[in-house]
Design a protein around this motif. Sequence first.
Motif, PDB file in Angstrom:
ATOM      1  N   UNK A   1       0.790  -1.054  -0.055  1.00  0.00           N
ATOM      2  CA  UNK A   1      -0.162  -0.017  -0.014  1.00  0.00           C
ATOM      3  C   UNK A   1       0.707   1.260   0.086  1.00  0.00           C
ATOM      4  N   UNK A   2       2.061   1.229   0.753  1.00  0.00           N
ATOM      5  CA  UNK A   2       2.890   2.242   0.917  1.00  0.00           C
ATOM      6  C   UNK A   2       3.518   2.559  -0.587  1.00  0.00           C
ATOM      7  N   UNK A   3       4.036   1.571  -1.352  1.00  0.00           N
ATOM      8  CA  UNK A   3       4.565   1.706  -2.439  1.00  0.00           C
ATOM      9  C   UNK A   3       3.496   2.298  -3.529  1.00  0.00           C
ATOM     10  N   UNK A   4       2.188   1.666  -3.405  1.00  0.00           N
ATOM     11  CA  UNK A   4       1.274   2.114  -4.200  1.00  0.00           C
ATOM     12  C   UNK A   4       0.963   3.743  -4.047  1.00  0.00           C
ATOM     13  N   UNK A   5       0.758   4.201  -2.822  1.00  0.00           N
ATOM     14  CA  UNK A   5       0.635   5.590  -2.597  1.00  0.00           C
ATOM     15  C   UNK A   5       1.868   6.189  -3.269  1.00  0.00           C
ATOM     16  N   UNK A   6       3.058   6.145  -2.990  1.00  0.00           N
ATOM     17  CA  UNK A   6       4.229   6.557  -3.531  1.00  0.00           C
ATOM     18  C   UNK A   6       4.097   6.558  -5.019  1.00  0.00           C
ATOM     19  N   UNK A   7       3.681   5.513  -5.557  1.00  0.00           N
ATOM     20  CA  UNK A   7       3.547   5.526  -7.026  1.00  0.00           C
ATOM     21  C   UNK A   7       2.640   6.495  -7.736  1.00  0.00           C
ATOM     22  N   UNK A   8       1.603   6.431  -7.037  1.00  0.00           N
ATOM     23  CA  UNK A   8       0.565   7.294  -7.809  1.00  0.00           C
ATOM     24  C   UNK A   8       0.857   8.662  -7.397  1.00  0.00           C
ATOM     25  N   UNK A   9       1.470   9.047  -6.514  1.00  0.00           N
ATOM     26  CA  UNK A   9       1.895  10.551  -6.219  1.00  0.00           C
ATOM     27  C   UNK A   9       2.988  10.834  -7.369  1.00  0.00           C
ATOM     28  N   UNK A  10       3.771   9.910  -7.567  1.00  0.00           N
ATOM     29  CA  UNK A  10       4.869  10.161  -8.666  1.00  0.00           C
ATOM     30  C   UNK A  10       4.043  10.272 -10.122  1.00  0.00           C
ATOM     31  N   UNK A  11       2.971   9.411 -10.304  1.00  0.00           N
ATOM     32  CA  UNK A  11       2.486   9.417 -11.503  1.00  0.00           C
ATOM     33  C   UNK A  11       1.721  11.063 -11.775  1.00  0.00           C
ATOM     34  N   UNK A  12       0.992  11.417 -10.807  1.00  0.00           N
ATOM     35  CA  UNK A  12       0.722  12.451 -10.660  1.00  0.00           C
ATOM     36  C   UNK A  12       1.411  13.594 -10.987  1.00  0.00           C
ATOM     37  N   UNK A  13       2.743  13.626 -10.285  1.00  0.00           N
ATOM     38  CA  UNK A  13       3.625  14.608 -10.542  1.00  0.00           C
ATOM     39  C   UNK A  13       4.149  14.678 -12.110  1.00  0.00           C
ATOM     40  N   UNK A  14       4.495  13.522 -12.614  1.00  0.00           N
ATOM     41  CA  UNK A  14       4.822  13.402 -13.708  1.00  0.00           C
ATOM     42  C   UNK A  14       3.654  14.012 -14.917  1.00  0.00           C
ATOM     43  N   UNK A  15       2.301  13.541 -14.352  1.00  0.00           N
ATOM     44  CA  UNK A  15       1.150  14.182 -15.472  1.00  0.00           C
ATOM     45  C   UNK A  15       1.375  15.783 -15.189  1.00  0.00           C
ATOM     46  N   UNK A  16       1.689  16.257 -13.973  1.00  0.00           N
ATOM     47  CA  UNK A  16       1.585  17.593 -13.982  1.00  0.00           C
ATOM     48  C   UNK A  16       2.703  18.120 -14.817  1.00  0.00           C
TER      49      UNK A  16
END
Lengths: 91, 222
Positions: A49-64
């Motif tokens: 779950x921790x890695x999932x949250x981190x990964x989703x945050x990374x993806x959001x940042x990339x999209x930004x």
Amino acid sequence: MSSRRSRSRPSGASRITDDQIADLVSKLQQLLPELRNRCSDKVSAAKVLQETCNYIRNLHREVDDLSERLSELLATTDTAQAAIIRSLLMQ
Amino acid sequence: MESFVSDDHVESNCGTSSSSSSSSVEPKRKRRRIESSDDVEENEKAAYRTVKRWRTERDQRIYSSKLLQALRHVRGRSRTRSSWRGREVRDTADRVLAVSAKGATRWSRAVLASSLSLRLNRRHRKAKVAVAGCNRLKKKTVETITTKKKLPAVEKKLRVLGRLIPGCRKASCLNLLEEATDYIAALEMQVRAMASLAEILSAAQQQQQPPADDRLGANIAS
């Protein structure tokens, strides 16, 4: 027709969802790039779950970042070029 | 087989979730009559579809062209405003992604509902309440009361995850994990599509600028 018993329903539901939860956690683990190579036994649900949250945050940042870049690029290109680009994409 | 599956998705492309809801009613009737072997087949097909859902090249191409259309449309509408902002592009990209999901997942419905309520807010304030109420009615998921004791660490992380994925603040653990798998795959596709779009645009732009040194300019492009 229906032989369902309402009393056994809650415990029956939790028995099903346990397996489904484990299945989903393993599926999630396969998606994450960091945890894909490790053995599935050693990774706990919390870590997944921790890695999932981190990964989703990374993806959001990339999209930004990408949308910032796209906005700059779109401000300078012509609309005629958009048609060319679309034809390139459809191939 | 891969193209067969994606053709199915393209056929029902009208954007409404009515097609998916009608197709979910029929298998329930069939399951009562037919044995479990067909169940296994259906489960396998569904699993295959979820694995390949956002990964095929065709999906990415469809998304890219839709995104381009949407961007041109937004640009045509906002001629009075000064320039593009990153936020606009991001919102457009998210909206197109949610539309590509065809309303089968919770986060896509939440994204579309929020963008719709924003537009309605500009005209009618009361409509926002109606949309929020509609959103709750459309919720297909059942919130199960799990009797199993979960560790507080896991619970905390589940809540954080629920805040990250749009529309999943109150989702149960099971739904949250399902939504997370779909959302991650969709985001990855979005990143790939936008990156390739940015590359094409920058390459096209660099070719446009030095018209005299055409050959040299193309070489320096990357």
